[in-house]
Design a protein around this motif. Structure first.
Motif, PDB file in Angstrom:
ATOM      1  N   GLY A 188      34.558   4.940  19.930  1.00 21.71           N
ATOM      2  CA  GLY A 188      33.554   4.538  21.740  1.00 21.71           C
ATOM      3  C   GLY A 188      32.845   6.376  21.378  1.00 21.71           C
ATOM      4  O   GLY A 188      32.773   7.114  21.213  1.00 21.71           O
ATOM      5  N   ALA A 189      32.197   6.353  22.423  1.00 18.25           N
ATOM      6  CA  ALA A 189      31.431   7.653  23.428  1.00 18.25           C
ATOM      7  C   ALA A 189      32.105   8.001  24.256  1.00 18.25           C
ATOM      8  O   ALA A 189      31.835   8.831  24.825  1.00 18.25           O
ATOM      9  CB  ALA A 189      30.398   7.551  23.942  1.00 18.25           C
ATOM     10  N   ALA A 190      32.978   7.512  25.111  1.00 11.76           N
ATOM     11  CA  ALA A 190      33.866   8.177  26.055  1.00 11.76           C
ATOM     12  C   ALA A 190      34.753   7.317  26.117  1.00 11.76           C
ATOM     13  O   ALA A 190      34.967   6.827  25.453  1.00 11.76           O
ATOM     14  CB  ALA A 190      32.883   7.809  27.276  1.00 11.76           C
ATOM     15  N   PRO A 191      35.821   7.393  26.739  1.00 11.13           N
ATOM     16  CA  PRO A 191      37.509   7.104  26.853  1.00 11.13           C
ATOM     17  C   PRO A 191      37.268   5.595  26.965  1.00 11.13           C
ATOM     18  O   PRO A 191      37.119   5.585  28.710  1.00 11.13           O
ATOM     19  CB  PRO A 191      38.223   8.673  27.369  1.00 11.13           C
ATOM     20  N   ALA A 192      37.729   4.996  26.525  1.00  8.83           N
ATOM     21  CA  ALA A 192      37.469   3.134  27.875  1.00  8.83           C
ATOM     22  C   ALA A 192      38.473   2.406  26.224  1.00  8.83           C
ATOM     23  O   ALA A 192      38.189   2.795  25.141  1.00  8.83           O
ATOM     24  CB  ALA A 192      36.702   2.494  27.384  1.00  8.83           C
ATOM     25  N   LEU A 193      38.673   1.394  26.602  1.00  6.21           N
ATOM     26  CA  LEU A 193      39.869   0.552  25.846  1.00  6.21           C
ATOM     27  C   LEU A 193      39.140  -1.022  26.633  1.00  6.21           C
ATOM     28  O   LEU A 193      39.740  -1.874  27.186  1.00  6.21           O
ATOM     29  CB  LEU A 193      41.637   0.262  25.623  1.00  6.21           C
ATOM     30  N   ALA A 194      38.385  -1.111  25.905  1.00  4.46           N
ATOM     31  CA  ALA A 194      37.579  -2.448  26.243  1.00  4.46           C
ATOM     32  C   ALA A 194      37.686  -3.540  25.757  1.00  4.46           C
ATOM     33  O   ALA A 194      37.554  -4.422  26.409  1.00  4.46           O
ATOM     34  CB  ALA A 194      36.451  -2.452  26.978  1.00  4.46           C
ATOM     35  N   SER A 195      37.751  -3.570  24.790  1.00  4.90           N
ATOM     36  CA  SER A 195      38.422  -4.415  23.617  1.00  4.90           C
ATOM     37  C   SER A 195      39.098  -4.056  22.415  1.00  4.90           C
ATOM     38  O   SER A 195      39.067  -3.216  22.278  1.00  4.90           O
ATOM     39  CB  SER A 195      36.282  -4.904  22.583  1.00  4.90           C
ATOM     40  N   LEU A 196      40.008  -5.334  21.644  1.00  5.66           N
ATOM     41  CA  LEU A 196      40.341  -4.938  20.358  1.00  5.66           C
ATOM     42  C   LEU A 196      40.611  -6.112  20.370  1.00  5.66           C
ATOM     43  O   LEU A 196      40.575  -7.329  20.798  1.00  5.66           O
ATOM     44  CB  LEU A 196      41.961  -4.376  21.120  1.00  5.66           C
ATOM     45  N   ALA A 197      40.527  -6.104  18.461  1.00  6.54           N
ATOM     46  CA  ALA A 197      40.898  -7.444  17.815  1.00  6.54           C
ATOM     47  C   ALA A 197      41.922  -6.884  16.463  1.00  6.54           C
ATOM     48  O   ALA A 197      41.585  -5.706  16.356  1.00  6.54           O
ATOM     49  CB  ALA A 197      39.650  -7.903  17.580  1.00  6.54           C
ATOM     50  N   VAL A 198      42.032  -7.732  16.170  1.00  6.72           N
ATOM     51  CA  VAL A 198      43.214  -7.650  14.774  1.00  6.72           C
ATOM     52  C   VAL A 198      41.988  -8.470  13.486  1.00  6.72           C
ATOM     53  O   VAL A 198      41.644  -9.339  13.613  1.00  6.72           O
ATOM     54  CB  VAL A 198      44.503  -8.152  14.851  1.00  6.72           C
ATOM     55  N   ALA A 199      42.059  -7.621  12.242  1.00 10.69           N
ATOM     56  CA  ALA A 199      42.006  -8.354  10.848  1.00 10.69           C
ATOM     57  C   ALA A 199      43.266  -8.318  10.140  1.00 10.69           C
ATOM     58  O   ALA A 199      43.320  -7.135   9.923  1.00 10.69           O
ATOM     59  CB  ALA A 199      40.949  -8.184  10.604  1.00 10.69           C
ATOM     60  N   MET A 200      43.405  -9.747   9.516  1.00  9.04           N
ATOM     61  CA  MET A 200      44.441  -9.582   8.326  1.00  9.04           C
ATOM     62  C   MET A 200      43.508 -10.584   7.703  1.00  9.04           C
ATOM     63  O   MET A 200      43.144 -11.519   7.809  1.00  9.04           O
ATOM     64  CB  MET A 200      45.393  -9.799   9.284  1.00  9.04           C
TER      65      MET A 200
ATOM     66  N   PRO B 163      35.888 -12.352  24.964  1.00 14.89           N
ATOM     67  CA  PRO B 163      35.582 -12.937  23.852  1.00 14.89           C
ATOM     68  C   PRO B 163      34.695 -13.256  22.606  1.00 14.89           C
ATOM     69  O   PRO B 163      33.967 -13.689  21.753  1.00 14.89           O
ATOM     70  CB  PRO B 163      36.084 -14.472  24.407  1.00 14.89           C
ATOM     71  N   SER B 164      33.121 -13.089  23.838  1.00 15.34           N
ATOM     72  CA  SER B 164      31.900 -12.640  23.692  1.00 15.34           C
ATOM     73  C   SER B 164      31.527 -11.852  22.878  1.00 15.34           C
ATOM     74  O   SER B 164      30.352 -11.949  22.251  1.00 15.34           O
ATOM     75  CB  SER B 164      31.023 -13.753  24.865  1.00 15.34           C
ATOM     76  N   ASP B 165      32.287 -11.547  23.308  1.00 13.56           N
ATOM     77  CA  ASP B 165      31.968  -9.334  22.423  1.00 13.56           C
ATOM     78  C   ASP B 165      32.110  -9.840  21.335  1.00 13.56           C
ATOM     79  O   ASP B 165      33.702  -9.544  21.008  1.00 13.56           O
ATOM     80  CB  ASP B 165      31.510  -8.952  23.072  1.00 13.56           C
TER      81      ASP B 165
END
Length: 138
Positions: free
Chosen positions: A33-45, A62-64
């Protein structure tokens, strides 16, 4: 070992981008990111039934799909920059549910407005450079 934290940044195009990696015993958390934020989170396995890692959105719109796409792409690459599911035998023998590059589940939070494919490729390449330079942090 335990938890390892690693922060790095870079100027990609016209934007300063910050990265935060947190290596845990069985997973890797990567924030972009460019600024402190947690707007999305995903996991891959990795899936025992498919050579391509599966990814799911855990937080955010979910569209992001930027976080999930980056997690999936990072999960596919081997330390040589190719794709782990094709090629070297040591990279194809991993336990189900773990990412091939890091041999861990990977959580990604992509918090930038720019999701253009050329820009996200710069992001991916910057992360891979750091993984090659400091493998013990990932």
């Amino acid at each position: 070992g335990g938890i390892a934290l690693h922060d790095f940044s870079g100027r990609l195009g016209e934007q300063r981008v910050h990265f935060h990696a947190m290596r845990l015993r069985d997973s890797l958390f990567l924030w972009v990111g460019a600024a402190p934020a947690l707007a999305s989170l995903a996991v891959a396995m990795c899936s025992p039934r498919d050579s391509v890692p599966v990814a799911a959105s855990l937080l955010g719109d979910p569209s992001d799909t930027a976080s999930a796409c980056l997690a999936r792409r990072l999960g596919r690459s081997d330390p040589g920059g190719g794709f782990a599911f094709r090629g070297r035998g040591e990279n194809t023998r991993v336990r189900p549910g773990q990412i091939r590059k890091t041999k861990k589940q990977i959580f990604v939070s992509y918090n930038l407005q720019n999701t253009d494919s050329n820009f996200t490729l710069l992001i991916e390449n910057r992360i891979k450079e750091e993984m090659m330079a400091f493998p013990e942090k990932f």
